[in-house]
Design a protein around this motif. Structure first.
Motif, short mmCIF file in Angstrom:
data_model
loop_
_atom_site.label_atom_id
_atom_site.label_comp_id
_atom_site.label_asym_id
_atom_site.label_seq_id
_atom_site.Cartn_x
_atom_site.Cartn_y
_atom_site.Cartn_z
N VAL A 68 0.86 -1.19 0.00
CA VAL A 68 0.00 0.00 0.00
C VAL A 68 0.89 1.25 0.00
O VAL A 68 0.68 2.19 -0.77
CB VAL A 68 -0.96 -0.02 1.22
CG1 VAL A 68 -1.67 1.32 1.37
CG2 VAL A 68 -1.99 -1.14 1.05
N TYR A 116 0.97 4.08 -3.00
CA TYR A 116 0.57 5.48 -2.79
C TYR A 116 1.76 6.44 -2.76
O TYR A 116 1.59 7.64 -2.96
CB TYR A 116 -0.38 5.59 -1.60
CG TYR A 116 -1.67 4.88 -1.97
CD1 TYR A 116 -2.53 5.45 -2.91
CD2 TYR A 116 -1.96 3.60 -1.50
CE1 TYR A 116 -3.66 4.77 -3.34
CE2 TYR A 116 -3.10 2.93 -1.93
CZ TYR A 116 -3.93 3.52 -2.84
OH TYR A 116 -5.05 2.85 -3.29
N PHE A 164 -5.13 12.93 -6.47
CA PHE A 164 -6.40 12.54 -5.84
C PHE A 164 -6.73 11.09 -6.23
O PHE A 164 -6.74 10.74 -7.41
CB PHE A 164 -7.52 13.48 -6.32
CG PHE A 164 -8.90 13.07 -5.88
CD1 PHE A 164 -9.28 13.13 -4.55
CD2 PHE A 164 -9.83 12.61 -6.81
CE1 PHE A 164 -10.55 12.75 -4.14
CE2 PHE A 164 -11.10 12.23 -6.42
CZ PHE A 164 -11.46 12.29 -5.08
N GLY A 169 -6.44 9.05 6.26
CA GLY A 169 -5.85 8.62 4.99
C GLY A 169 -5.89 9.78 4.00
O GLY A 169 -6.51 9.69 2.95
N THR A 177 1.95 7.14 4.68
CA THR A 177 2.93 7.10 3.57
C THR A 177 3.69 8.42 3.50
O THR A 177 3.11 9.48 3.25
CB THR A 177 2.20 6.81 2.24
OG1 THR A 177 1.49 5.57 2.37
CG2 THR A 177 3.16 6.72 1.08
N GLY A 194 0.71 8.82 10.75
CA GLY A 194 0.05 7.90 11.68
C GLY A 194 -0.81 6.91 10.94
O GLY A 194 -0.96 6.97 9.71
N TYR A 195 -1.38 6.02 11.71
CA TYR A 195 -2.28 5.00 11.16
C TYR A 195 -3.72 5.38 11.47
O TYR A 195 -4.02 5.91 12.54
CB TYR A 195 -1.98 3.63 11.79
CG TYR A 195 -0.64 3.08 11.39
CD1 TYR A 195 -0.47 2.48 10.13
CD2 TYR A 195 0.46 3.14 12.24
CE1 TYR A 195 0.76 1.97 9.75
CE2 TYR A 195 1.69 2.63 11.86
CZ TYR A 195 1.83 2.05 10.61
OH TYR A 195 3.06 1.54 10.24
N ILE A 196 -4.60 5.05 10.54
CA ILE A 196 -6.02 5.34 10.79
C ILE A 196 -6.57 4.43 11.89
O ILE A 196 -7.61 4.71 12.46
CB ILE A 196 -6.87 5.22 9.50
CG1 ILE A 196 -6.81 3.80 8.91
CG2 ILE A 196 -6.41 6.25 8.48
CD1 ILE A 196 -7.79 3.60 7.74
N GLU A 197 -5.83 3.36 12.21
CA GLU A 197 -6.23 2.47 13.31
C GLU A 197 -5.86 3.08 14.67
O GLU A 197 -6.30 2.58 15.71
CB GLU A 197 -5.54 1.10 13.17
CG GLU A 197 -5.98 0.30 11.96
CD GLU A 197 -5.25 0.67 10.67
OE1 GLU A 197 -4.40 1.60 10.70
OE2 GLU A 197 -5.54 0.07 9.62
N ASN A 233 -11.67 9.12 2.41
CA ASN A 233 -12.06 8.83 1.03
C ASN A 233 -11.19 7.73 0.44
O ASN A 233 -10.00 7.92 0.16
CB ASN A 233 -11.94 10.11 0.18
CG ASN A 233 -12.78 10.04 -1.09
OD1 ASN A 233 -13.18 8.95 -1.50
ND2 ASN A 233 -13.03 11.17 -1.70
N GLY A 234 -11.78 6.55 0.26
CA GLY A 234 -11.10 5.45 -0.43
C GLY A 234 -10.03 4.79 0.40
O GLY A 234 -9.11 4.17 -0.16
N LEU A 279 -8.78 -0.32 2.79
CA LEU A 279 -7.39 -0.79 2.80
C LEU A 279 -6.96 -1.32 4.15
O LEU A 279 -5.90 -1.92 4.28
CB LEU A 279 -6.45 0.36 2.39
CG LEU A 279 -6.58 0.84 0.94
CD1 LEU A 279 -5.88 2.19 0.76
CD2 LEU A 279 -5.99 -0.20 -0.01
N CYS A 332 -7.64 -1.37 -3.72
CA CYS A 332 -8.94 -0.99 -3.14
C CYS A 332 -10.05 -1.98 -3.44
O CYS A 332 -11.23 -1.63 -3.37
CB CYS A 332 -9.39 0.41 -3.56
SG CYS A 332 -8.48 1.72 -2.78
C1 LIG Z 1 -6.72 5.52 -2.08
S1 LIG Z 1 -5.61 6.65 -1.29
C2 LIG Z 1 -6.74 7.96 -0.91
C3 LIG Z 1 -6.04 9.22 -0.49
C4 LIG Z 1 -6.96 10.42 -0.32
N1 LIG Z 1 -8.01 10.20 0.64
C5 LIG Z 1 -7.54 10.84 -1.65
O1 LIG Z 1 -8.75 10.83 -1.77
O2 LIG Z 1 -6.76 11.14 -2.57
C6 LIG Z 1 -5.32 5.84 0.24
C7 LIG Z 1 -4.41 6.60 1.21
O3 LIG Z 1 -4.55 6.02 2.49
C8 LIG Z 1 -3.29 5.81 3.08
N2 LIG Z 1 -3.46 4.66 3.99
C9 LIG Z 1 -3.85 3.41 3.67
N3 LIG Z 1 -3.95 2.64 4.75
C10 LIG Z 1 -3.63 3.43 5.81
C11 LIG Z 1 -3.55 3.22 7.22
N4 LIG Z 1 -3.84 2.02 7.75
N5 LIG Z 1 -3.19 4.25 8.01
C12 LIG Z 1 -2.89 5.46 7.47
N6 LIG Z 1 -2.94 5.72 6.14
C13 LIG Z 1 -3.31 4.72 5.32
C14 LIG Z 1 -2.36 5.58 1.93
O4 LIG Z 1 -1.04 5.89 2.29
C15 LIG Z 1 -2.93 6.52 0.88
O5 LIG Z 1 -2.36 7.79 0.95
#
Ligand SMILES: C[S@@+](CC[C@H](N)C(=O)[O-])C[C@H]1O[C@@H](n2cnc3c(N)ncnc32)[C@H](O)[C@@H]1O
Length: 258
Positions: free
Chosen positions: A16, A20, A61, A83, A109, A133-136, A151-152, A156, A202
């Motif tokens: 991932v 990204y 985006f 994210g 990332t 950081g992590y979304i968790e 968003n999106g 993941l 995704c």
């Molecule tokens: C599909 S992209 C969407 C990015 C943004 N929301 C957009 O609409 O352009 C997914 C993003 O989520 C981040 N991401 C994925 N899993 C994550 C996690 N567990 N914790 C933090 N960031 C995460 C990735 O690094 C990436 O930048």
């Protein structure tokens, strides 16, 4: 001995991040999914909003739907973008939150964070900051956020209950969660869910839509709206075949923390 296959979550995180990083640094490459301004406009982002945020953020985006009408961010609010990628949604949120508002984007990332941080500085978005950081386990104070957006991204995560529980923790009572994400009509088979490449695209991590809603409710949210988005599609043959076979769709959702 069990023959159940397991997703290798450290391999997943590495893939991932790789994917990204490329979206941040080389946004015009071919990915499994669309990126950029034509996608944002087709999903429903008002061109007038896009004109007021950094063009290089929009190039990267990679969202899957529009939900800002559901989020209804008011002037002065604090927004958490789970994210945040290169920052498109954080910058759009900042337009709504205004000079007295605050937006905190969280991403794991480095290349996305570096790009978004530089664009915020160059664009004079003083109320927007990006945190690693992590979304968790988003790095924000409990109860400090009026509206969490995403968003999106949540598709993941291998720990979706944990993500929604942390969103509840971050929000003040009465706060909202507004997002767009990928869900499926039917539960995906192991061959897809254990495929880290499809997960990073995704698809592999997408939950069945009723299960997704129940997971949000189990975390303590009341789901107000869940609607299907037209206008999002996968590009590569592999991703679009899987998407057709399992009814993979984009949804936008509004939920409220009681
Ligand atoms: C599909 S992209 C969407 C990015 C943004 N929301 C957009 O609409 O352009 C997914 C993003 O989520 C981040 N991401 C994925 N899993 C994550 C996690 N567990 N914790 C933090 N960031 C995460 C990735 O690094 C990436 O930048």
């Amino acid at each position: 001995m069990s023959t159940t296959r397991q997703l290798d979550t450290s391999d997943l995180e590495a893939r991932v991040k790789d994917m990204y990083r490329e979206v941040a640094e080389e946004p015009h490459k071919d990915f499994h999914f669309e990126t950029g301004q034509p996608l944002a406009e087709r999903l429903g982002y008002p061109p007038a909003d896009l004109d007021r945020i950094p063009a290089q953020a929009i190039d990267s985006f990679a969202g899957v739907g529009f939900y800002f009408d559901l989020a209804a961010i008011a002037a002065g609010e604090t927004v958490l973008d789970l994210g945040s990628g290169s920052g498109t949604d954080s910058f759009v949120a900042a337009l709504h939150a205004g000079p007295d508002g605050r937006v905190i984007g969280v991403d794991m990332t480095d290349a996305q964070l570096d790009k978004a941080t530089a664009l915020a500085r160059e664009g004079g978005f003083a109320g927007v900051e990006f945190r690693k950081g992590y979304i968790e386990s988003p790095p924000v104070e409990p109860g400090s956020v009026d509206c969490a957006i995403s968003n999106g991204v949540i598709n993941l995560s291998a720990d979706k209950p944990g993500v929604f529980a942390e969103a509840v923790r971050a929000l003040r009572p009465g706060g909202r969660l507004a997002l767009a994400d990928i869900v499926t009509a039917v539960q995906l088979p192991e061959g897809i869910t254990c495929d880290a490449a499809l997960w990073a695209a995704c698809i592999g991590g997408a939950m069945q839509r009723d299960g997704y809603r129940q997971t949000i409710e189990a975390a303590g949210f009341e789901v107000v709206t869940m609607r299907e988005n037209t206008g999002y599609r996968f590009i590569s043959d592999r991703a679009s075949n899987a998407s057709e076979k399992y009814g993979v769709t984009s949804i936008s959702l509004l939920a409220r923390r009681p």
